[in-house]
Design a protein around this motif. Structure first.
Motif, PDB file in Angstrom:
ATOM      1  N   UNK A 130       0.283   0.371  11.062  1.00 44.99           N
ATOM      2  CA  UNK A 130       1.497   0.034  11.437  1.00 44.99           C
ATOM      3  C   UNK A 130       2.232  -0.196  11.409  1.00 44.99           C
ATOM      4  N   UNK A 131       1.970  -1.246  10.822  1.00 44.84           N
ATOM      5  CA  UNK A 131       3.335  -2.532   9.803  1.00 44.84           C
ATOM      6  C   UNK A 131       3.722  -1.756   9.084  1.00 44.84           C
ATOM      7  N   UNK A 132       3.392  -1.037   8.104  1.00 44.35           N
ATOM      8  CA  UNK A 132       4.097   0.119   6.857  1.00 44.35           C
ATOM      9  C   UNK A 132       4.963   0.543   7.740  1.00 44.35           C
ATOM     10  N   UNK A 133       5.164   1.260   9.461  1.00 47.43           N
ATOM     11  CA  UNK A 133       5.834   1.541   9.786  1.00 47.43           C
ATOM     12  C   UNK A 133       6.844   0.971  10.682  1.00 47.43           C
ATOM     13  N   UNK A 134       6.995  -0.392  10.716  1.00 47.27           N
ATOM     14  CA  UNK A 134       7.542  -1.057  11.140  1.00 47.27           C
ATOM     15  C   UNK A 134       9.026  -1.145  10.059  1.00 47.27           C
ATOM     16  N   UNK A 135      10.054  -1.294   9.976  1.00 41.67           N
ATOM     17  CA  UNK A 135      11.284  -1.368   9.325  1.00 41.67           C
ATOM     18  C   UNK A 135      11.215  -2.673   8.331  1.00 41.67           C
ATOM     19  N   UNK A 136      12.294  -2.177   7.227  1.00 43.73           N
ATOM     20  CA  UNK A 136      11.147  -3.490   6.232  1.00 43.73           C
ATOM     21  C   UNK A 136      11.864  -4.920   6.135  1.00 43.73           C
ATOM     22  N   UNK A 137      12.720  -4.940   7.286  1.00 47.03           N
ATOM     23  CA  UNK A 137      13.705  -5.884   6.985  1.00 47.03           C
ATOM     24  C   UNK A 137      12.326  -7.398   7.883  1.00 47.03           C
ATOM     25  N   UNK A 138      12.645  -6.241   8.437  1.00 42.75           N
ATOM     26  CA  UNK A 138      11.110  -6.596  10.346  1.00 42.75           C
ATOM     27  C   UNK A 138       9.871  -6.849   9.260  1.00 42.75           C
ATOM     28  N   UNK A 139       9.317  -6.576   8.557  1.00 44.33           N
ATOM     29  CA  UNK A 139       8.600  -6.286   8.168  1.00 44.33           C
ATOM     30  C   UNK A 139       7.909  -7.287   7.038  1.00 44.33           C
ATOM     31  N   UNK A 140       8.974  -7.616   5.928  1.00 46.85           N
ATOM     32  CA  UNK A 140       8.820  -8.777   5.675  1.00 46.85           C
ATOM     33  C   UNK A 140       8.841 -10.230   6.340  1.00 46.85           C
ATOM     34  N   UNK A 141       9.585  -9.965   7.328  1.00 47.23           N
ATOM     35  CA  UNK A 141       9.468 -11.292   8.181  1.00 47.23           C
ATOM     36  C   UNK A 141       7.651 -11.626   8.885  1.00 47.23           C
ATOM     37  N   UNK A 142       7.589  -9.881   9.059  1.00 45.34           N
ATOM     38  CA  UNK A 142       6.474 -10.146   9.835  1.00 45.34           C
ATOM     39  C   UNK A 142       5.766 -11.160   8.856  1.00 45.34           C
ATOM     40  N   UNK A 143       5.457 -10.083   7.874  1.00 43.92           N
ATOM     41  CA  UNK A 143       4.168 -10.145   6.761  1.00 43.92           C
ATOM     42  C   UNK A 143       4.229 -11.900   6.301  1.00 43.92           C
ATOM     43  N   UNK A 144       5.370 -12.675   6.446  1.00 41.57           N
ATOM     44  CA  UNK A 144       5.652 -14.514   5.852  1.00 41.57           C
ATOM     45  C   UNK A 144       5.197 -14.726   7.410  1.00 41.57           C
ATOM     46  N   UNK A 145       5.513 -14.370   8.394  1.00 40.88           N
ATOM     47  CA  UNK A 145       5.123 -15.073   9.391  1.00 40.88           C
ATOM     48  C   UNK A 145       3.810 -15.523   9.416  1.00 40.88           C
ATOM     49  N   UNK A 146       3.197 -14.230   9.649  1.00 41.22           N
ATOM     50  CA  UNK A 146       2.120 -13.885  10.438  1.00 41.22           C
ATOM     51  C   UNK A 146       0.731 -14.050   8.942  1.00 41.22           C
ATOM     52  N   UNK A 147       1.098 -13.260   8.046  1.00 38.25           N
ATOM     53  CA  UNK A 147       0.117 -13.458   6.613  1.00 38.25           C
ATOM     54  C   UNK A 147       0.300 -15.010   5.844  1.00 38.25           C
ATOM     55  N   UNK A 148       1.766 -15.475   5.968  1.00 32.07           N
ATOM     56  CA  UNK A 148       1.674 -15.859   4.920  1.00 32.07           C
ATOM     57  C   UNK A 148       1.866 -17.546   5.986  1.00 32.07           C
TER      58      UNK A 148
END
Length: 203
Positions: A130-148
């Motif tokens: 599902x994360x791969x279908x999120x818009x790129x800018x929001x996906x980057x922010x989510x990745x940095x917030x919750x995976x990093x």
């Protein structure tokens, strides 16, 4: 050897100091690039490019503005964005050419499937997809917030935006994820309702 010591020696031309910096941060850099690009080869290429850039520009590093890793992370995320834009341009042009030539795009290799990596990190495949279908800018922010695990201020510094904008991107991404994760259940409910309606009409 601390990062500060290694940087000072690397600026003076110390190859061993550069290797120390590389070995200290390569794993984290590759993990982040993999999360953002979902391809091992592309991630490694971007990581190498980012390290080449920072080593060539070590004199520009300002410890007062953050750690070496924070600086490398900014460079890395920028390179990942460039790679995604390059892919998009290639896709727009190449798919028609491949089709005209009677060739189909190759299937992704199993070891390039980001879900396989994230499952080992304890994440659920359905969330990752599902994360791969999120818009790129929001996906980057989510990745940095919750995976990093970055703070909003760190996300802002990495993405080159304000803290409020970083917070908004995360919130927007979470809203998109909620809709995407709820969609399968809603679709199933619609199918069930449709089936009941058809059965009622038949009866």
């Amino acid at each position: 050897m601390t990062d500060a010591d290694a940087i000072a020696r690397a600026i003076e031309g110390g190859g061993a100091a550069q290797r120390a910096l590389y070995e200290a941060h390569h794993a984290a850099a590759f993990r982040l690039a993999y999360l953002l690009l979902q391809d091992a080869c592309d991630a490694e290429e971007v990581v190498q490019d980012a390290f080449v850039y920072v080593f060539r520009n070590l004199r520009r590093y300002d410890p007062a503005r953050g750690s070496f890793w924070a600086w490398l992370r900014v460079v890395l995320v920028s390179r990942c964005r460039n790679e995604r834009r390059r892919r998009q341009r290639l896709r727009l042009v190449s798919l028609e050419l491949l089709d005209a030539a009677g060739q189909a795009p190759a299937d992704p290799k199993p070891d390039s499937d980001p879900a396989n990596v994230l499952e080992r990190l304890g994440a659920r495949r359905v969330v990752w997809e599902a994360l791969q279908r999120v818009s790129p800018g929001a996906r980057d922010a989510l990745t940095l917030r919750y995976y990093e695990g970055l703070s909003y201020a760190e996300i802002a510094a990495t993405l080159g935006c304000s803290t409020d904008a970083a917070r908004a991107r995360v919130a927007h991404g979470k809203a998109q994820l909620r809709r995407l994760l709820a969609a399968p259940e809603e679709e199933e409910e619609m199918v069930c309702k449709s089936g009941v309606t058809r059965a009622a009409k038949v009866g």
